[in-house]
Design an enzyme around this catalytic site. Structure first.
Site, mmCIF file in Angstrom:
data_model
loop_
_atom_site.group_PDB
_atom_site.id
_atom_site.type_symbol
_atom_site.label_atom_id
_atom_site.label_comp_id
_atom_site.label_asym_id
_atom_site.label_seq_id
_atom_site.Cartn_x
_atom_site.Cartn_y
_atom_site.Cartn_z
ATOM 1 N N ARG A 230 0.228 -4.130 0.288
ATOM 2 C CA ARG A 230 0.590 -4.542 -1.065
ATOM 3 C C ARG A 230 0.362 -6.038 -1.180
ATOM 4 N NH1 ARG A 230 0.717 -0.279 -4.487
ATOM 5 N NH2 ARG A 230 2.450 1.153 -4.114
ATOM 6 N N GLU A 259 -2.086 -7.806 -9.747
ATOM 7 C CA GLU A 259 -3.265 -7.004 -10.092
ATOM 8 C C GLU A 259 -3.266 -6.623 -11.571
ATOM 9 O OE1 GLU A 259 -3.185 -3.688 -7.433
ATOM 10 O OE2 GLU A 259 -3.443 -4.934 -5.660
ATOM 11 N N HIS A 277 -8.359 -2.881 -5.119
ATOM 12 C CA HIS A 277 -7.328 -1.890 -4.757
ATOM 13 C C HIS A 277 -7.937 -0.481 -4.748
ATOM 14 C CE1 HIS A 277 -2.714 -1.114 -4.805
ATOM 15 N NE2 HIS A 277 -3.350 -0.261 -4.020
#
Length: 319
Positions: A230, A259, A277
């Site tokens: 993360r 993000e 991601h």
């Protein structure tokens, strides 16, 4: 099963949403339109979320008939799990099915940043090759990998690293004597002894900025950071500084603190590889995740045993 009312959080994967729409009445949650929820809230029995979703306790408390909260994703740090448990509402996620893909990308980022693969591609495409060779890369085979978090995915990464002849060490909250790998009690201690530091620990407050300036300094000017966990686990400002001043050699990053907003300082760095991601983003795995998330939803709504409740629910609700 007759059609039931299910609430879907924003940006949940379409494959999961399509499966839900085939058998249920789906309501899409809009945080900017709280009035729209008022009328349907008493009928909502299932809540579908994604790995990046934020589901606060206040929302859970608005759904008096909620039976299950099923997350499409292995991470669930945006979900208020304690509130759900207090209400007797199980939370599920989709582990295992994405293990291989995430481990594959971790190795892909390792190879890409060490061997300058994206830069080499551009070197050829932009016609630079006739003007001279690429800068030399860093050998991966036979080097040392440190893994922050030796769970399912961390163990899969270790297996791949061993296939490259790499030595493996790790750090976790609790030592795992049967792993066969060297254990270090902190990320800082681990970083000081490896060439590649791979982060694959859960997000949340417990791991926020676990990888900080001290860890990066210990990793050193010959070391590389790989993050497939993360964005919150890494102090992004400290990382940008370490990359800028040469405190570390480079980084391969699939996740970021805010993000999809990635610090512009990272965009032009030649010693950084950036991906959006996408660690579990293959057709096969996304379908498997959707199938598992849907199966968990159906089990929760029908009173059947859940396939993959989150660990907190296993511990506190006896699932």
């Amino acid at each position: 099963m007759s059609k039931l009312d299910v609430l879907v959080m924003p940006k949940v994967h379409p494959l999961y949403v399509a499966a839900l729409k085939a058998v249920h009445t789906v309501h899409e949650y809009n945080p900017a339109d709280t009035a729209a929820l008022v009328g349907v809230a008493p009928r909502i029995v299932g809540l579908a979320a994604g790995g990046e979703s934020v589901v606060p306790g206040a929302l859970i408390s608005q759904l008096p008939q909620l039976k299950v909260l099923s997350v499409f994703g292995v991470g669930y740090d945006g979900i208020d799990v304690p509130t759900a448990i207090a209400r007797g509402i199980p939370v599920t996620h989709t582990p295992d099915v994405l293990t291989d893909d995430v481990a594959d990308l971790a190795m892909g980022l390792t190879l890409s940043v060490a061997r300058n693969i994206p830069q080499a591609d551009q070197h050829v495409r932009t016609g630079q090759w006739p003007q001279g060779p690429m800068r030399l890369g860093r050998k991966v085979s036979g080097s040392r990998m440190g893994i922050v978090g030796l769970g399912r995915i961390g163990s899969a990464i270790a297996k791949r690293a061993q296939a490259f002849g790499m030595s493996v060490a790790y750090t976790t909250r609790t030592e795992r004597p049967g792993s066969g790998f060297a254990y270090y009690p902190t990320a800082t201690a681990l970083a000081a002894h490896v060439d590649f530091l791979v982060v694959i620990t859960p997000g949340g407050q417990g791991t926020k900025h676990l990888i900080n300036a001290d860890v990066l300094k210990a990793l050193g000017p010959q070391g590389y950071l790989i993050n497939v966990a993360r964005g919150s686990v890494v102090d992004e400002a400290a990382l940008v500084q370490a990359l800028s001043d040469g405190s570390i050699a480079g980084a391969g990053l699939d996740v970021f603190a805010d993000e999809p907003n990635v610090p512009q300082a990272l965009w032009g760095m030649p010693n950084v590889v950036l991906t959006p991601h996408m660690a579990s983003a293959t057709h096969q795995t996304r379908q498997a995740m959707a199938d598992l998330a849907f199966a968990n939803m159906q089990a929760g709504l029908s009173g059947q045993p859940l396939l993959t409740p989150v660990p907190e629910c296993k511990a506190q609700m006896g699932l």
